[in-house]
Structure formats: structure tokens, C-alpha cells
Design a protein around this motif. Sequence first.
Motif, PDB file in Angstrom:
ATOM      1  N   LYS A  44      29.972 -19.128 -73.270  1.00  0.00           N
ATOM      2  CA  LYS A  44      29.802 -20.205 -72.296  1.00  0.00           C
ATOM      3  C   LYS A  44      30.518 -21.476 -72.746  1.00  0.00           C
ATOM      4  O   LYS A  44      30.340 -21.941 -73.871  1.00  0.00           O
ATOM      5  CB  LYS A  44      28.319 -20.494 -72.067  1.00  0.00           C
ATOM      6  N   ALA A  47      32.547 -27.379 -68.386  1.00  0.00           N
ATOM      7  CA  ALA A  47      33.729 -27.963 -67.740  1.00  0.00           C
ATOM      8  C   ALA A  47      33.294 -29.199 -66.962  1.00  0.00           C
ATOM      9  O   ALA A  47      32.574 -29.085 -65.962  1.00  0.00           O
ATOM     10  CB  ALA A  47      34.393 -26.962 -66.811  1.00  0.00           C
ATOM     11  N   GLU A  67      40.208 -22.620 -64.325  1.00  0.00           N
ATOM     12  CA  GLU A  67      39.653 -21.411 -63.699  1.00  0.00           C
ATOM     13  C   GLU A  67      40.638 -20.245 -63.765  1.00  0.00           C
ATOM     14  O   GLU A  67      40.252 -19.104 -64.086  1.00  0.00           O
ATOM     15  CB  GLU A  67      39.303 -21.737 -62.245  1.00  0.00           C
ATOM     16  N   VAL A  70      40.909 -18.820 -67.329  1.00  0.00           N
ATOM     17  CA  VAL A  70      39.720 -18.034 -67.677  1.00  0.00           C
ATOM     18  C   VAL A  70      39.748 -16.676 -66.974  1.00  0.00           C
ATOM     19  O   VAL A  70      39.456 -15.634 -67.579  1.00  0.00           O
ATOM     20  CB  VAL A  70      38.437 -18.812 -67.326  1.00  0.00           C
ATOM     21  N   ILE A  86      32.305 -20.218 -67.366  1.00  0.00           N
ATOM     22  CA  ILE A  86      32.416 -21.672 -67.243  1.00  0.00           C
ATOM     23  C   ILE A  86      31.153 -22.222 -66.579  1.00  0.00           C
ATOM     24  O   ILE A  86      30.748 -21.756 -65.514  1.00  0.00           O
ATOM     25  CB  ILE A  86      33.650 -22.066 -66.416  1.00  0.00           C
ATOM     26  N   LYS A  88      29.838 -25.591 -64.964  1.00  0.00           N
ATOM     27  CA  LYS A  88      30.427 -26.812 -64.436  1.00  0.00           C
ATOM     28  C   LYS A  88      29.463 -28.003 -64.480  1.00  0.00           C
ATOM     29  O   LYS A  88      28.250 -27.853 -64.337  1.00  0.00           O
ATOM     30  CB  LYS A  88      30.875 -26.593 -62.983  1.00  0.00           C
TER      31      LYS A  88
END
Length: 419
Positions: A44, A47, A67, A70, A86, A88
Motif C-alpha cells: 500500500k 497518493a 495510476e 502502477v 494506491i 488516495k
Amino acid sequence: MSKFTRMKKITSIILIALIVLLAACGGGDKTSGDSEGSSDEPIKIGALYPFTGDLALLGQESFRGVELAVEEINANGGINGRQIEIVKGDAVDPDAAQSEANRLINQENISMIVGSYSSGISFAASEVAERNGALYWELGAVADNITDRGYKSILRTNPPASKFSAVHINFIKNVVTEKLGKGLNELKVAIAHEDSSYGTTIANEAVKLAEEEGINIVSVQTYASGSNDLSSVILNIKKEEPDVLIVVSYINDAIILSRQMNELSVDVPVFIGSGGGHTMVDFQKAVGELAENVLNVDFPQYEINREATPGMDEFIGAYKEKYGNEPSSGHSVTNYMGMKVVLDVLKETGGDLDPEKVREAAMNYKAEKGTTATGWGVEFDPETGQNIASEPYVTQWIDGKLLTVYPEEVAIEEPRINE
């Protein structure tokens, strides 16, 4: 049953219970040094970007690069078989950046964050990371003070504002003087900038470098980026009759400035933006022919020498496939390149997110110029965490396209200067 037998039975039961309890506590097969979860759990990463609010347009464009990087690595098996996830955080302003960074670190148990597009957001969020022992990767914000604080908790892949200013002055020195047929000490240069750390840093550094070169700065105009009327700024510039105007703007003020300069009949021979609004497709769409010949110092854009930017075509293809349109600015490819560096470094740690191990791996990570999608190299300064092998380029709106014109190794067109 004797007393001794009963005691022996009770002791056996207690030992069995202890064994079961210890197995439950330590039963996960953890990656060496990774306290974040078992080997099949996702890695994890936080972002922090402005996903809503006034800065959302480029905040979201920046995140798209993250994005895509990843998704690319996950499609190829992740890191040591673990997928990247990710988490956010919506950092609409510096206050929100602080609270969201705190949430990610202390509630989501995240030890590494990437961001953030805006210098104010980055400065605030990285302070939180420093206090909490987390690691912050800046992939797009440019203010020098982000990496000038001596923190060991921050790494930045993109160039700082001072390099934007250096390119401004080098371009004026190496190209503009020849095109206009004037010496450096004959040129009159004006600067107009929005008043956040982004605009102020670039403007102040440009003034300093200009003075060192003997360039005459005739006017420095400051304004709030949310202004709806820049006529006073423009009239002050007009009065000085500059040969060159350096501008630092976001999208809305970039549009207003161009329209009001036209309305007030202000025509400067050399107009040089500084990223932000002037390199966005939406700027050109909004002002039309007024964008023609506007120069920009900014992150790499898409009309660029492909030999110097391997991976650029693949990025554009992936972007169009996922989002259904062309990238709207170079912020997405800049963050894509930066996130690929982050993930490459994590490969070196085997997915271990321990901040000290990640920083150590980053210090040992090197890439030559001309080997990434942005054309940048990678080499982190051990004192600041700044990538010293990244640099902005000069582009120009020519026939409705934003073409790279300087320096020569990435250029596809000669710059056009109004003599």
C-alpha cells in the motif's frame, strides 16, 4: 487421579494454549523487513493530490501518470508477486494536505506517500511525513524549499523551480539575444507571476540569475492566481515596453492574462510561460490564436524527440486506451516517470517499505539521461533528496501544437521569435 497427575495435565493444557496463541500472532509469512503485511498482501502506497477544488484539473492529470505506472507493474506480476495498491488522499489545499497525510500515515498505516502537483500541498504534507517517520516522494511540485530543508524523509524526481529559472535565463542568453539582435545588457525583461510559492520561487530565482548575467529586469508584477482582472498588471508591463515577458501562471490566470493583453493591445516580442497553465491543451483551446508562438519552460511535453524519450509512445498509448483521449499536459508523463522510479526502487528493497531502506536504495539508484520517458536521468542528492539529473525544456505553440524547441537534444523545431 493423583494430585501430581492433575497438575501435569493442567500444565500440558496451558502449554498447548500458549503454542496456539503464538502461532496466531506470528502465523503470517512476512516478506523480510516488511512490517506492512504478509507476502501475498498488497503493497500500500498513499497518493496525495488535489482531486477536487481549484487545482483538480492538473492534480487529476498528475495522478493519472501514477495510476498508469502502477497498472503497468501490476500487470507484470507486481513486486515479488505482490500487487501495488494506491490509497488516495484528496489534498485540496495545504490544510487538507496535512490532515490527509496524517490520516494516511496514522489511520491507514501507510509509511510511504507520493504526490502532489502543488508546492503548497507538498510542503505541508511532507512536514507531516517528517514528523511521523514516513517517506514522501514528490513527483511534480517544484518549489525549491520542498527539498531545501535537509529532511531525510523526502525524495523528488522532478526538477525544482530554480532549474525553471535557469532555463529561462539560458534560453534568453543563448537564443533570444541572437534572434532579436540585442546584447544581454540591452534586453528589457519583465516578470509577472501568481503569488504562491510556485510563482514566487521561479520569479525570485529568475531575478537573481538575470542580475548575475547583467540582464535588465524592468518590472516584476505579482498577483493572486484567483484574480479575475489583471489589467493593472498588464498596463504596468506595457509601460516598460519589455522585449521579453516571463510569466508564471495557473490555467485560469493564464487565460485571463492572454485575453486582457490582447484587449489592451499589449504585444511583447518574446512571451515565455513557466508551465502551469500555458502548456495545457485547455489553454490553447480557450485562447485560440492568442496562444500562437507562446513559449513555455516546463516538464517534457509530447511533441518531442522520441530518440531522447524512450517509452513516451507506450505511455501515450496506454493513456489513450484507459482515459479515451490524449494527455492534456506533461504532468501525467512526469508523474508516470517518477512513479516508475519509485517502483524500481521498491524492487531493490523487495517490496520492503521501511523508509530508511527505501531511501538507501534510492541513493544507489541511477539512470542515464535519455533512458526514461521524460528524457531525464536519475541521481538523488544525498543531502536534499533532489534528483539532480532532471531538467525542464522549452516548448512553443506553433500551428496549434506544443512543440519542443530547446535544448537541441530534445527539440523537434527551431524556436520562432518575433523580431
